[in-house]
Each structure stands twice: as C-alpha cells, then as structure tokens.
Design a protein around this motif. Structure first.
Motif, PDB file in Angstrom:
ATOM      1  N   MET A 227      76.688  82.736  33.685  1.00 14.51           N
ATOM      2  CA  MET A 227      76.021  81.323  34.245  1.00 14.51           C
ATOM      3  C   MET A 227      74.688  82.029  35.343  1.00 14.51           C
ATOM      4  SD  MET A 227      77.280  78.104  36.442  1.00 14.51           S
ATOM      5  CE  MET A 227      76.213  77.156  37.378  1.00 14.51           C
ATOM      6  N   PRO A 228      73.508  81.861  34.986  1.00 17.51           N
ATOM      7  CA  PRO A 228      72.472  82.164  35.745  1.00 17.51           C
ATOM      8  C   PRO A 228      72.157  81.033  36.995  1.00 17.51           C
ATOM      9  CG  PRO A 228      71.407  81.137  33.702  1.00 17.51           C
ATOM     10  CD  PRO A 228      72.947  81.160  33.768  1.00 17.51           C
ATOM     11  N   GLN A 229      71.242  81.427  37.848  1.00 17.53           N
ATOM     12  CA  GLN A 229      71.277  80.359  39.160  1.00 17.53           C
ATOM     13  C   GLN A 229      70.796  79.141  38.753  1.00 17.53           C
ATOM     14  OE1 GLN A 229      68.304  82.418  42.017  1.00 17.53           O
ATOM     15  NE2 GLN A 229      68.991  84.481  41.494  1.00 17.53           N
ATOM     16  N   ARG A 230      70.311  79.053  37.699  1.00 15.03           N
ATOM     17  CA  ARG A 230      69.898  77.463  37.565  1.00 15.03           C
ATOM     18  C   ARG A 230      70.615  77.099  36.514  1.00 15.03           C
ATOM     19  NH1 ARG A 230      63.923  77.465  35.172  1.00 15.03           N
ATOM     20  NH2 ARG A 230      64.391  75.162  35.191  1.00 15.03           N
ATOM     21  N   ASP A 231      70.959  75.780  36.359  1.00 13.28           N
ATOM     22  CA  ASP A 231      71.874  75.121  35.548  1.00 13.28           C
ATOM     23  C   ASP A 231      71.502  75.186  34.050  1.00 13.28           C
ATOM     24  OD1 ASP A 231      70.496  72.334  34.767  1.00 13.28           O
ATOM     25  OD2 ASP A 231      70.826  72.220  37.153  1.00 13.28           O
ATOM     26  N   LEU A 232      70.231  75.006  33.773  1.00 11.14           N
ATOM     27  CA  LEU A 232      69.838  75.336  32.193  1.00 11.14           C
ATOM     28  C   LEU A 232      70.225  74.135  31.630  1.00 11.14           C
ATOM     29  CD1 LEU A 232      69.529  79.144  31.881  1.00 11.14           C
ATOM     30  CD2 LEU A 232      67.596  77.483  32.865  1.00 11.14           C
TER      31      LEU A 232
ATOM     32  N   ARG B  50      75.515  68.514  38.272  1.00 12.36           N
ATOM     33  CA  ARG B  50      74.957  69.424  37.445  1.00 12.36           C
ATOM     34  C   ARG B  50      75.409  70.808  37.268  1.00 12.36           C
ATOM     35  NH1 ARG B  50      69.439  67.698  35.700  1.00 12.36           N
ATOM     36  NH2 ARG B  50      69.147  70.143  35.175  1.00 12.36           N
ATOM     37  N   GLN B  51      75.676  71.504  38.219  1.00 11.22           N
ATOM     38  CA  GLN B  51      76.305  72.716  38.473  1.00 11.22           C
ATOM     39  C   GLN B  51      77.950  72.681  37.879  1.00 11.22           C
ATOM     40  OE1 GLN B  51      73.605  74.472  39.035  1.00 11.22           O
ATOM     41  NE2 GLN B  51      74.670  75.702  39.877  1.00 11.22           N
ATOM     42  N   ARG B  52      78.608  71.523  37.860  1.00 13.20           N
ATOM     43  CA  ARG B  52      79.971  71.416  37.390  1.00 13.20           C
ATOM     44  C   ARG B  52      79.901  71.368  35.830  1.00 13.20           C
ATOM     45  NH1 ARG B  52      83.938  69.023  40.939  1.00 13.20           N
ATOM     46  NH2 ARG B  52      83.164  68.627  42.951  1.00 13.20           N
TER      47      ARG B  52
END
Length: 280
Positions: free
Chosen positions: A95-100, A154-156
């Motif tokens: 999982m990168p920094q942005r949620d994408l 969004r991160q979840r």
C-alpha cells in the motif's frame, strides 16, 4: 540484521524470517540509494522504519515489492528461498502513501480489486468483502464512492483492499501521513486491532517517531543516503497498547534514543547537501 537470534516477535514461530536482505546495494546513475543493506523481518512481526528524508526507504520498499532489482551481489530471501526482486511481484501486498482508489468504483468494488485480479469471481469477492466491512469500520458504506468518504475512511478502504490481497507480508508506506493528528491516532489504534486479529507480517514506513514506537515490535532507523541500518530498537511495551502508553517512562526513553539517532543522520544529510551547494 533486523532480526537477531534470540529476539522474539509476536507470532507463534517468531524467529522464522519471512524476509531477508543481505549486502543489498542500489544505485541510480551517480546516486547510491542503498549501500550494504542487511535486514530481515520475522514471521508475524510488525516492524516500523524511520530515517531522514532521502535515506532510501522508498527504494527499499520498491525492491521488496518487486519493482526494483538490487545491484549485482545483493541477496534477497523470501520465505527462506533466494529470489530475484522481480519474483516478489505479486507475492507481497503493498500500500503506497496515496490510497489510489478509483473514483468510479464504490467502496466494495474498490476493496475487491485485488481479488478480481486474482481471478476470484465477482460475486464471491463481494461477499467476502462485505463480511469484512464492519471490521474495517465501513459498515453501511459499501455503495458509497470515494468522494463521499473522509480521508480516514478512504485509508480504511485502501487497507481493506491490501488485506484482501492475501499475502503474508504487507508493506505500508506512510499510510496515515496525510491525515490530521486526531484521525491519525484513531487509525493507528484501529490498525493494531486489525493486525492483532489477522497476524500478518507488516513492514511500515513512517516519519513519525511516536507512530513508529506505538505500532512496532521493532523500530529500524536508517542512515542518511546511502541508506543502511543505523539502529534497530526493540519496543518492549505491552500489547494491546493504549493511547496513554506514549507518556510512560519506557516509551519516552525509546523515543529519546531514536530521536538522537535520527537527528545525527539528518545532520549528516544537511551537512552533505550544504557542502555540495557551496561547491557549486
């Protein structure tokens, strides 16, 4: 090495390394990102990585994710077998920094993306994801779109998608870095709860020393570029961890040690940059 003989992790077989890197170097043109990097992560561990900006943390993650090959001579071992970095592509969840998240897909359809790529029938994938929504704090939001969600939600969704990509080793690159302080603290506690239930192995990049200590079994401090391991600090704090642990003498002592190491490396990086500027 990050994992040393005798150190116990949180898994029932904590001394079994799932990931090992030996003598790893990575150069991009005239820039050496990693030099003689030695590391290992035990099965079931939660290892956090901190260091000054530009120290090679992202290069390390890209290598473990299978996106970058080490220079000749470096050794990667995964699940006790020697591999090329390219062999790791698809074998770890990243999982990168942005949620994408895809704006045109709902929460449930963003979450099942990895399962669809794996060939799981859409109906079965959605049924599996629906069962997990409450655990990820997303009950009632299956049909919402990303623009209808807060940053934490969004991160979840992104983390749920990462967990559904069923790989033992998870790479999380500053997943909470863009969140406000209160949401970030809530997400840290939530992540620990999810980790306790699922017992995945996690390698977690952060710039926040408090976060690194609060989450990790061990904290690894990288040197200024070229990146190597300067210090590894065992976090002998009880689990589950409550928010007030950050005021405990043990936590404060660990933080003092880590900050001293990071500040020393940051000063080296600043001095090197200043010298280069004056030389020009």
């Amino acid at each position: 090495m990050l994992q040393r003989e005798g150190l116990s992790g949180t898994d029932s077989n904590p001394t079994t390394p799932i990931l090992e890197l030996r003598n790893v170097n990575k150069t991009f043109g005239s820039v050496t990102a990693l030099r003689d990097f030695h590391a290992s992560v035990a099965l079931g561990e939660f290892v956090t990585v901190v260091g000054p900006s530009g120290c090679g943390k992202s290069t390390l993650f890209n290598m473990v994710a299978g996106l970058e090959e080490p220079d000749v001579g470096g050794i990667l071992r995964f699940e006790q077998r020697s591999v090329h970095a390219s062999d790791l592509l698809g074998r770890v969840s990243f999982m990168p920094q942005r949620d994408l998240l895809f704006s045109w897909r709902t929460v449930i359809d963003n979450a099942i993306l990895a399962l669809e790529v794996e060939g799981v029938p859409r109906k079965a994938a959605r049924a599996e994801a629906l069962r997990l929504l409450p655990e990820f704090g997303l009950a009632g939001f299956a049909d919402h779109y990303p623009h209808q969600l807060s940053g934490g939600m969004r991160q979840r969704v992104a983390l749920m998608r990462t967990f559904l990509f069923k790989r033992e080793l998870m790479l999380l690159d500053e997943p909470f870095g863009a969140l406000d302080a209160l949401t970030r603290a809530m997400m840290q506690r939530w992540l620990l709860d999810v980790w306790q239930k699922n017992r995945r192995t996690i390698l977690f990049i952060t710039h926040d020393v408090d976060e690194a200590i609060f989450l990790g079994d061990r904290v690894v401090v990288m040197t200024a570029r070229p990146g190597a391991v300067k210090l590894e600090q065992r976090v002998d704090l009880p689990r589950p961890r409550s928010p007030d642990i950050v005021t405990s003498p043990a936590f404060i002592e660990i933080k003092r040690t880590l900050l001293a190491a990071i500040e020393e490396e940051s000063m080296k990086s600043f001095t090197a940059a200043t010298s280069t500027e004056y030389a020009q």
